[in-house]
Design an enzyme around this catalytic site. Structure first.
Site, PDB file in Angstrom:
ATOM      1  N   TYR A 268      61.229   5.344  47.220  1.00  0.00           N
ATOM      2  CA  TYR A 268      59.841   5.495  46.991  1.00  0.00           C
ATOM      3  C   TYR A 268      59.470   6.819  46.739  1.00  0.00           C
ATOM      4  O   TYR A 268      59.417   7.887  47.267  1.00  0.00           O
ATOM      5  CB  TYR A 268      59.178   5.209  48.457  1.00  0.00           C
ATOM      6  CG  TYR A 268      59.443   3.648  48.816  1.00  0.00           C
ATOM      7  CD1 TYR A 268      60.079   2.668  48.171  1.00  0.00           C
ATOM      8  CD2 TYR A 268      59.317   3.427  50.145  1.00  0.00           C
ATOM      9  CE1 TYR A 268      60.166   1.486  48.547  1.00  0.00           C
ATOM     10  CE2 TYR A 268      59.562   2.313  50.680  1.00  0.00           C
ATOM     11  CZ  TYR A 268      60.112   1.233  49.950  1.00  0.00           C
ATOM     12  OH  TYR A 268      60.130  -0.018  50.513  1.00  0.00           O
TER      13      TYR A 268
ATOM     14  N   SER B 217      55.515  -6.622  52.586  1.00  0.00           N
ATOM     15  CA  SER B 217      54.584  -7.094  51.783  1.00  0.00           C
ATOM     16  C   SER B 217      53.801  -8.220  52.692  1.00  0.00           C
ATOM     17  O   SER B 217      53.269  -9.391  52.343  1.00  0.00           O
ATOM     18  CB  SER B 217      54.751  -7.682  50.469  1.00  0.00           C
ATOM     19  OG  SER B 217      55.294  -6.428  49.664  1.00  0.00           O
TER      20      SER B 217
ATOM     21  N   LEU C  90      50.758  -8.563  54.036  1.00  0.00           N
ATOM     22  CA  LEU C  90      49.463  -8.801  53.351  1.00  0.00           C
ATOM     23  C   LEU C  90      49.451  -9.404  51.697  1.00  0.00           C
ATOM     24  O   LEU C  90      48.340  -9.182  51.219  1.00  0.00           O
ATOM     25  CB  LEU C  90      48.335  -7.681  53.360  1.00  0.00           C
ATOM     26  CG  LEU C  90      48.389  -6.867  54.721  1.00  0.00           C
ATOM     27  CD1 LEU C  90      47.780  -5.521  54.684  1.00  0.00           C
ATOM     28  CD2 LEU C  90      47.850  -7.689  55.801  1.00  0.00           C
TER      29      LEU C  90
ATOM     30  N   GLY D 299      48.449  -6.904  49.261  1.00  0.00           N
ATOM     31  CA  GLY D 299      46.816  -6.929  49.279  1.00  0.00           C
ATOM     32  C   GLY D 299      46.019  -8.115  48.927  1.00  0.00           C
ATOM     33  O   GLY D 299      44.675  -8.358  49.348  1.00  0.00           O
ATOM     34  N   PHE D 300      46.814  -8.966  48.466  1.00  0.00           N
ATOM     35  CA  PHE D 300      45.868 -10.177  47.983  1.00  0.00           C
ATOM     36  C   PHE D 300      45.497 -10.875  49.285  1.00  0.00           C
ATOM     37  O   PHE D 300      44.213 -11.483  49.061  1.00  0.00           O
ATOM     38  CB  PHE D 300      46.892 -11.200  46.981  1.00  0.00           C
ATOM     39  CG  PHE D 300      46.082 -12.262  46.462  1.00  0.00           C
ATOM     40  CD1 PHE D 300      45.225 -12.110  45.289  1.00  0.00           C
ATOM     41  CD2 PHE D 300      46.018 -13.511  46.951  1.00  0.00           C
ATOM     42  CE1 PHE D 300      44.528 -12.962  44.900  1.00  0.00           C
ATOM     43  CE2 PHE D 300      45.370 -14.704  46.545  1.00  0.00           C
ATOM     44  CZ  PHE D 300      44.532 -14.174  45.067  1.00  0.00           C
TER      45      PHE D 300
HETATM   46  N1  LIG Z   1      62.473  -3.701  50.945  1.00  0.00           N
HETATM   47  C1  LIG Z   1      61.657  -3.873  49.986  1.00  0.00           C
HETATM   48  O1  LIG Z   1      62.109  -4.203  48.992  1.00  0.00           O
HETATM   49  C2  LIG Z   1      60.191  -3.643  50.204  1.00  0.00           C
HETATM   50  C3  LIG Z   1      59.343  -3.950  48.935  1.00  0.00           C
HETATM   51  C4  LIG Z   1      57.870  -3.819  49.002  1.00  0.00           C
HETATM   52  C5  LIG Z   1      57.388  -3.127  50.198  1.00  0.00           C
HETATM   53  N2  LIG Z   1      58.312  -2.598  51.322  1.00  0.00           N
HETATM   54  C6  LIG Z   1      57.723  -2.018  52.338  1.00  0.00           C
HETATM   55  O2  LIG Z   1      56.998  -2.901  52.942  1.00  0.00           O
HETATM   56  C7  LIG Z   1      55.665  -2.119  53.123  1.00  0.00           C
HETATM   57  C8  LIG Z   1      54.383  -3.067  52.907  1.00  0.00           C
HETATM   58  O3  LIG Z   1      54.485  -3.896  51.753  1.00  0.00           O
HETATM   59  P1  LIG Z   1      53.333  -3.569  50.466  1.00  0.00           P
HETATM   60  O4  LIG Z   1      52.882  -2.270  50.390  1.00  0.00           O
HETATM   61  O5  LIG Z   1      54.399  -4.022  49.236  1.00  0.00           O
HETATM   62  O6  LIG Z   1      52.378  -4.656  50.758  1.00  0.00           O
HETATM   63  P2  LIG Z   1      51.372  -5.107  51.634  1.00  0.00           P
HETATM   64  O7  LIG Z   1      51.572  -4.537  53.065  1.00  0.00           O
HETATM   65  O8  LIG Z   1      51.103  -6.635  52.134  1.00  0.00           O
HETATM   66  O9  LIG Z   1      49.897  -4.695  51.173  1.00  0.00           O
HETATM   67  C9  LIG Z   1      49.599  -3.197  50.720  1.00  0.00           C
HETATM   68  C10 LIG Z   1      48.527  -3.370  49.730  1.00  0.00           C
HETATM   69  O10 LIG Z   1      47.423  -3.930  50.619  1.00  0.00           O
HETATM   70  C11 LIG Z   1      46.139  -3.255  50.524  1.00  0.00           C
HETATM   71  N3  LIG Z   1      45.666  -3.251  51.850  1.00  0.00           N
HETATM   72  C12 LIG Z   1      46.291  -2.918  53.041  1.00  0.00           C
HETATM   73  N4  LIG Z   1      45.350  -3.260  54.237  1.00  0.00           N
HETATM   74  C13 LIG Z   1      44.302  -3.864  53.421  1.00  0.00           C
HETATM   75  C14 LIG Z   1      43.089  -4.322  54.143  1.00  0.00           C
HETATM   76  N5  LIG Z   1      42.896  -4.276  55.484  1.00  0.00           N
HETATM   77  N6  LIG Z   1      42.202  -4.790  53.155  1.00  0.00           N
HETATM   78  C15 LIG Z   1      42.100  -4.613  51.952  1.00  0.00           C
HETATM   79  N7  LIG Z   1      43.364  -4.338  51.372  1.00  0.00           N
HETATM   80  C16 LIG Z   1      44.347  -3.895  52.325  1.00  0.00           C
HETATM   81  C17 LIG Z   1      46.621  -1.700  50.129  1.00  0.00           C
HETATM   82  O11 LIG Z   1      45.648  -1.044  49.512  1.00  0.00           O
HETATM   83  P3  LIG Z   1      45.068   0.219  49.936  1.00  0.00           P
HETATM   84  O12 LIG Z   1      46.195   1.291  50.060  1.00  0.00           O
HETATM   85  O13 LIG Z   1      43.931   0.703  48.906  1.00  0.00           O
HETATM   86  O14 LIG Z   1      44.386   0.091  51.404  1.00  0.00           O
HETATM   87  C18 LIG Z   1      48.130  -1.895  49.284  1.00  0.00           C
HETATM   88  O15 LIG Z   1      47.807  -2.123  48.035  1.00  0.00           O
HETATM   89  C19 LIG Z   1      55.833  -1.038  52.088  1.00  0.00           C
HETATM   90  O16 LIG Z   1      54.819   0.077  52.499  1.00  0.00           O
HETATM   91  C20 LIG Z   1      57.120  -0.567  52.082  1.00  0.00           C
HETATM   92  O17 LIG Z   1      57.445   0.147  53.294  1.00  0.00           O
HETATM   93  C21 LIG Z   1      59.638  -2.905  51.023  1.00  0.00           C
END
Ligand SMILES: NC(=O)c1ccc[n+]([C@@H]2O[C@H](COP(=O)([O-])OP(=O)(O)OC[C@H]3O[C@@H](n4cnc5c(N)ncnc54)[C@H](OP(=O)(O)O)[C@@H]3O)[C@@H](O)[C@H]2O)c1
Length: 327
Positions: free
Chosen positions: A57, A202, A204, A207-208
């Site tokens: 990251y 992911s 959420l 974000g979707f």
């Molecule tokens: N192991 C792997 O391969 C892998 C892959 C992907 C992710 N991850 C880990 O999983 C964590 C979370 O996954 P992710 O970041 O992909 O997806 P997520 O948590 O499902 O979604 C994050 C996105 O949602 C938006 N968001 C968050 N809360 C919100 C709310 N209450 N209302 C509206 N929009 C909201 C955020 O935008 P804003 O910042 O603008 O709020 C961001 O764009 C990552 O930080 C990472 O540590 C691991």
């Protein structure tokens, strides 16, 4: 916030962790460092004791931010990071050779300003290195006191079993959410059998699922979601039906859609710990609220009806990323 234990390992963490990736990587320009530190510290103040980062990251930048943010409370939190890409860069392919794993551990310890990595995940299975060798290397790092727990990410069941036989796996981190439920088929039953915790990433739907993204949303040109078929404008338009239907249930419960998405994951198994990410303090507070909601059986049944009725459009990864998962 309530606590959960990941699998049989006894690793106790807050029911919701915090995904730190988006503060440095994946969704457009990085958040300014002092602001990112504020968000991570606010997560801790809100009860989060489980923080997720990775060498990849940034690369490297996110571990630095996490290390600085958590240094004052280091002994009160669990920090998870990941190894497994050549030079820490996913587009350069996997590298889980023992010497590389060791080098990543040493560099991560410095960046995280810590003496031990609580949970060290292999980010993606490396077909060039037998999984026993990977698990054996992490086992050595555990014996040396540099790592406490071993994790895997997006591994398939055969490799999970083989790795677990060498060094017990504490947690698997893979995508799982209201719009990506494949782990229910083989992965969750295997984890339950072996006593391995599950950390949905992911949660959420990038974000979707929160309803904040529509077919009109334009992502920054560096945003990973531009490459994801499920985020193509047509797919977003079709998938809006899921968000709208879940939104009705959320309204009835006086919750937000993000909270429904997180509460649903928490309701699946007591050893599931989602790690939502955000760059915004008000969204952080909203998301943390998802940990205190318990969905009743009739709510879960209503959600199940929605999931059965809506056909999700678009793959969750483009081909080059899809080839790295579930192997
Ligand atoms: N192991 C792997 O391969 C892998 C892959 C992907 C992710 N991850 C880990 O999983 C964590 C979370 O996954 P992710 O970041 O992909 O997806 P997520 O948590 O499902 O979604 C994050 C996105 O949602 C938006 N968001 C968050 N809360 C919100 C709310 N209450 N209302 C509206 N929009 C909201 C955020 O935008 P804003 O910042 O603008 O709020 C961001 O764009 C990552 O930080 C990472 O540590 C691991």
């Amino acid at each position: 916030m309530k606590k959960r234990v990941l699998g049989k390992s006894g690793l106790e963490v807050s029911a919701l962790g915090f995904g730190c990736m988006g503060l440095s990587f994946g969704f457009g320009p990085a958040t300014e460092k002092s602001e990112a530190i504020k968000v991570i510290r606010a997560a801790y103040d809100g009860g989060v004791t489980f923080f997720d980062t990775a060498e990849a990251y940034g690369p490297f930048a996110n571990e630095e931010v996490v290390g600085e943010a958590l240094a004052p409370v280091r002994d009160k939190v669990i920090i998870a990071t990941k190894f497994g890409f050549e030079n820490g860069v996913p587009s350069q392919g996997t590298n889980s050779k023992p010497e590389r794993i060791r080098a990543v551990a040493d560099a991560a310890l410095k960046r995280l300003k810590t003496e031990v990595i609580d949970l060290f995940y292999q980010h993606r299975v490396d077909p060039k290195v037998p999984i026993e060798e990977v698990a054996g290397t992490v086992k050595d790092l555990i014996q040396e006191g540099k790592v406490k727990h071993f994790g895997m990410s997006e591994a398939g069941v055969a490799n999970i079993r083989r790795a677990h036989a060498v060094q017990p796996v504490t947690a698997l981190q893979s995508e799982y959410s209201l719009w990506w439920r494949e782990p229910e088929k083989e992965i969750l039953p295997t984890l339950e059998e072996l006593g391995i915790g599950f950390v949905p990433f992911s949660p959420l739907g990038k974000g979707f699922l929160t309803g904040a993204i529509s077919d009109k949303t334009e992502f920054d040109k560096t945003d990973f979601r531009n490459t994801v078929p499920r985020f193509a404008a047509d797919a977003r338009k079709a998938n809006q039906a899921l968000v709208d239907a879940l939104g009705k249930i959320a309204d009835r419960k006086k919750m937000t859609k993000a909270q429904i998405a997180l509460a649903w994951l928490l309701a699946q198994k007591p050893w599931i710990v989602p790690i939502p990410g955000t760059t915004k303090l008000h969204r952080l507070q909203e998301n943390l609220g998802g940990a205190s909601v318990e969905l009743a059986p009739e709510d879960l049944a209503a959600i199940q009806d929605v999931l059965s009725a809506v056909q999700i459009q678009g793959d969750r990864y483009a081909a080059q990323h899809q080839s790295l998962v579930n192997r």
